[in-house]
Design an enzyme around this catalytic site. Structure first.
Site, PDB file in Angstrom:
ATOM      1  N   SER A  22       0.808  -1.217   0.000  1.00 38.62           N
ATOM      2  CA  SER A  22       0.000   0.000   0.000  1.00 38.62           C
ATOM      3  C   SER A  22       0.843   1.270   0.000  1.00 38.62           C
ATOM      4  O   SER A  22       0.313   2.358  -0.190  1.00 38.62           O
ATOM      5  CB  SER A  22      -0.943   0.029   1.217  1.00 38.62           C
ATOM      6  OG  SER A  22      -0.251   0.372   2.390  1.00 38.62           O
TER       7      SER A  22
ATOM      8  N   LYS B 293       1.654   4.208   7.449  1.00 38.99           N
ATOM      9  CA  LYS B 293       0.831   5.049   6.573  1.00 38.99           C
ATOM     10  C   LYS B 293       1.289   6.511   6.661  1.00 38.99           C
ATOM     11  O   LYS B 293       2.007   6.908   7.582  1.00 38.99           O
ATOM     12  CB  LYS B 293      -0.638   4.972   6.990  1.00 38.99           C
ATOM     13  CG  LYS B 293      -1.297   3.635   6.705  1.00 38.99           C
ATOM     14  CD  LYS B 293      -1.499   3.387   5.233  1.00 38.99           C
ATOM     15  CE  LYS B 293      -2.207   2.067   4.972  1.00 38.99           C
ATOM     16  NZ  LYS B 293      -1.408   0.922   5.364  1.00 38.99           N
TER      17      LYS B 293
END
Length: 229
Positions: A150, A188
């Site tokens: 991701s 993230k």
């Protein structure tokens, strides 16, 4: 921690220096490791340099310096020496001075998800050698192995090792280790939106996840990355 190929190359360079006093050529390294191209040798040398085992010296032909050896190769005590015997070329007047470098062993605290959050990291599995100039000033650091894709648009791939500066807050846009509801950890990009925190992926295949600020604890900020080829 070195891969088998990295260890083989370091041992080959070390043994050649002990025997002949000069380094092997790239072609000799390629043949010794049974690689198809010299680009593979370039990547291995770069990885060894990033991990603090060797250093390439500028302005000298075929100049490498072995800074240290892993325990598996270091028998009887290792003293660094330059594995190159040619006369040095004078530095250009505009050249920057060469400064000493150092490396530090950091604990690898398990795997961190760059995708769906995984179980929180708790126990160190092994150590990894990290160049000193990769570390932030002050504070503690640790390393994590990345699982998932991701964050690929930020240059972070599955299997990479990320170097984290331990801290409890970070600025908008920084890549962080976030602990979600005291149970799951993820890597993230941080976005603060009032009383909410958004954990943003760097891959359009993954949606941004939004939480209340009391659901997320920042565990550290990304300061470096180590890639194994």
């Amino acid at each position: 921690m070195l891969t088998r190929k990295q260890m083989d190359l370091l041992e080959f360079i070390h043994n050649r220096m002990q025997k002949d006093g000069i380094p092997p050529s790239f072609d000799e390294m390629k043949e010794a490791l049974n690689l198809r191209s010299k680009s593979g040798i370039h990547r291995l040398i770069t990885a060894l340099e990033e991990r603090g085992f060797i250093r390439r010296l500028p302005h000298r032909a075929r100049a490498l310096e072995i800074i240290r050896l892993p325990e598996a190769l270091d028998q009887g005590g290792f003293k660094p020496r330059i594995i190159e015997g040619t006369i040095p070329v004078p530095q250009p007047r505009s050249a920057m001075p060469i400064t000493a470098s150092h490396a530090m062993d950091l604990p690898v605290m398990g795997r961190i998800a760059a995708g769906t959050p995984i179980e929180a990291i708790q126990i160190a599995s092994h150590n990894v050698s990290v160049p000193g100039d990769m570390l932030a000033q002050g504070g503690k650091h640790y390393a994590l192995e990345v699982k998932g894709d991701s964050m690929i648009d930020a240059g972070i791939n599955d299997g990479d090792i990320v170097v984290i500066h331990e801290q409890i807050d970070a600025d908008n846009g920084e890549i962080v280790v976030a602990l979600v509801e005291d149970q799951e950890a993820t890597l993230k990009r941080l976005r603060k939106r009032g009383s909410a925190i958004a954990l943003e992926a760097a891959n359009p295949a993954y949606e941004t996840r939004v939480y209340r600020d009391d659901q997320v604890k920042i565990q550290g900020r990304l300061v470096g990355l180590i890639r194994t080829y």
